[in-house]
Enzyme design. Structure first.
Site, PDB file in Angstrom:
ATOM      1  N   TYR A  56      18.397  43.802  77.284  1.00 45.64           N
ATOM      2  CA  TYR A  56      17.709  42.875  78.166  1.00 45.64           C
ATOM      3  C   TYR A  56      17.137  43.622  79.358  1.00 45.64           C
ATOM      4  CZ  TYR A  56      20.439  39.514  75.426  1.00 45.64           C
ATOM      5  OH  TYR A  56      21.016  38.799  74.398  1.00 45.64           O
ATOM      6  N   HIS A 124      25.059  44.103  68.592  1.00 50.16           N
ATOM      7  CA  HIS A 124      23.939  43.186  68.811  1.00 50.16           C
ATOM      8  C   HIS A 124      23.315  42.720  67.498  1.00 50.16           C
ATOM      9  CE1 HIS A 124      20.818  42.166  72.138  1.00 50.16           C
ATOM     10  NE2 HIS A 124      20.919  41.192  71.273  1.00 50.16           N
ATOM     11  N   ARG A 207      15.498  27.216  72.704  1.00 52.08           N
ATOM     12  CA  ARG A 207      14.531  27.955  73.527  1.00 52.08           C
ATOM     13  C   ARG A 207      13.723  27.015  74.422  1.00 52.08           C
ATOM     14  NH1 ARG A 207      14.243  30.204  68.338  1.00 52.08           N
ATOM     15  NH2 ARG A 207      15.350  32.172  68.223  1.00 52.08           N
TER      16      ARG A 207
END
Length: 324
Positions: A56, A124, A207
């Site tokens: 990120y 991940h 989202r």
């Protein structure tokens, strides 16, 4: 805030966590000042579970979270992730879950977060070039060394989960799960329940689709991930908007927001479920956390069965990042 147990190894977290990715990438322009204030407000309201990753930013989100938690580290449960290579300019490369890389990434994450231990360390994405047994063994060694407390997987499938867990206990799986993404219910969720592994749903609000303020893909800025999301495009957008009508109807009846109803639905799926809605604004955080006060009855839960969502959950170019 209710505290829930994830897995059988002792991991405990607030019933709702905070996904921090959008503070640094994918969803509009970063605002570090407001993001840090949001993290502080989360702690004040009893939300203690914070999700980040080296990817990120890359790297900047871990640093931001570390700055925000300075002086309050003991109040927080930090989850971060390894699994990618980056060049000297921060450009993302191939998957890499080799044990030596895991150890190196862990040291970098500890430094950026300003802590001596990570509460949860996730792989991940599944790296098909490295046996999951080697991954589990490497994280297990970090746990035995005190640098990590609990082992997690992200976007892993049933066989991978079983093999990893047989090597070193997995406490939690992070994967997409929401009213509009329920694929894990057929095979993955039963395995988690069988093995006693907790579930951390990411994108629990689709989202932003389930918050009732979703826009068509072309209406988002170039920097926003949703501009390329198939579910926000054309006929898919129309079909998904219609399917989400029941969320809005139940929210109106209960004097709640659609986001609160969507999160309440997830919270009702089991005490081993801790959703991590993401936001970088205090106002939205407070709205999300109030979902813990919403009670859904059997009729509500039945009405919230939205059926199959229109469109794939990732653009074609991203699908290679999400193999299980």
């Amino acid at each position: 805030m209710e505290i829930r147990q994830l897995g059988r190894q002792g991991l405990k977290a607030s019933a709702l966590g905070l996904g921090c990715m959008g503070m640094s990438r994918s969803y509009g322009t970063p605002d570090d000042v407001e993001s840090i204030a949001t993290i502080h407000r989360a702690l004040d309201l009893g939300c203690t579970f914070f999700d980040t990753a080296e990817m990120y930013g890359p790297f900047t989100n871990e640093a931001l979270l570390g700055e925000a938690l300075r002086g309050r580290r003991d109040e927080a449960v930090i989850a971060t992730k390894f699994g990618w290579e980056f060049d000297e300019n921060g450009v993302q490369g191939e998957l890499n879950s080799r044990p030596e890389h895991i150890r190196w990434v862990t040291e970098q994450s500890l430094r950026r977060l300003g802590t001596d231990h990570l509460d949860v360390l996730y792989q991940h994405r599944v790296d098909l070039n490295v046996p999951i047994e080697e991954v589990a063994g490497a994280v297990g060694e970090l746990i035995e060394a005190g640098k990590v407390r609990y082992f997690g997987l992200s976007e892993a499938g049933p066989e991978t989960i079983r093999r990893a867990h047989a090597t070193f206990p997995v406490s939690v799986l992070q994967t997409e799960y929401s009213l509009w993404e329920r694929d894990i219910e057929a095979e993955i969720l039963p395995v988690l329940r069988e093995l006693g592994i907790g579930l951390v749903p990411y994108s629990p609000l689709g989202r932003g689709f389930l918050t009732s303020d979703a826009r068509r893909a072309e209406d988002y800025p170039e920097t926003d991930y949703r501009r390329n999301d198939p579910r926000f495009q054309g006929a898919n957008f129309d079909a998904n908007t219609a399917a989400a009508a029941s969320v809005r109807e139940i929210a109106a009846r209960k004097g709640a927001t659609p986001a609160q109803v969507a999160l309440a639905w997830l919270l009702a799926r089991g005490e081993d479920v801790v959703p991590i809605p993401g936001t970088k604004r205090r106002e939205r955080l407070e709205e999300n956390l109030a979902a813990t006060d919403i009670v859904l009855d059997d009729a509500d839960m039945a009405a919230l069965d939205l059926g199959e969502t229109a469109g794939p959950r990732y653009p074609e170019a991203f699908m290679g990042m999400n193999g299980r």
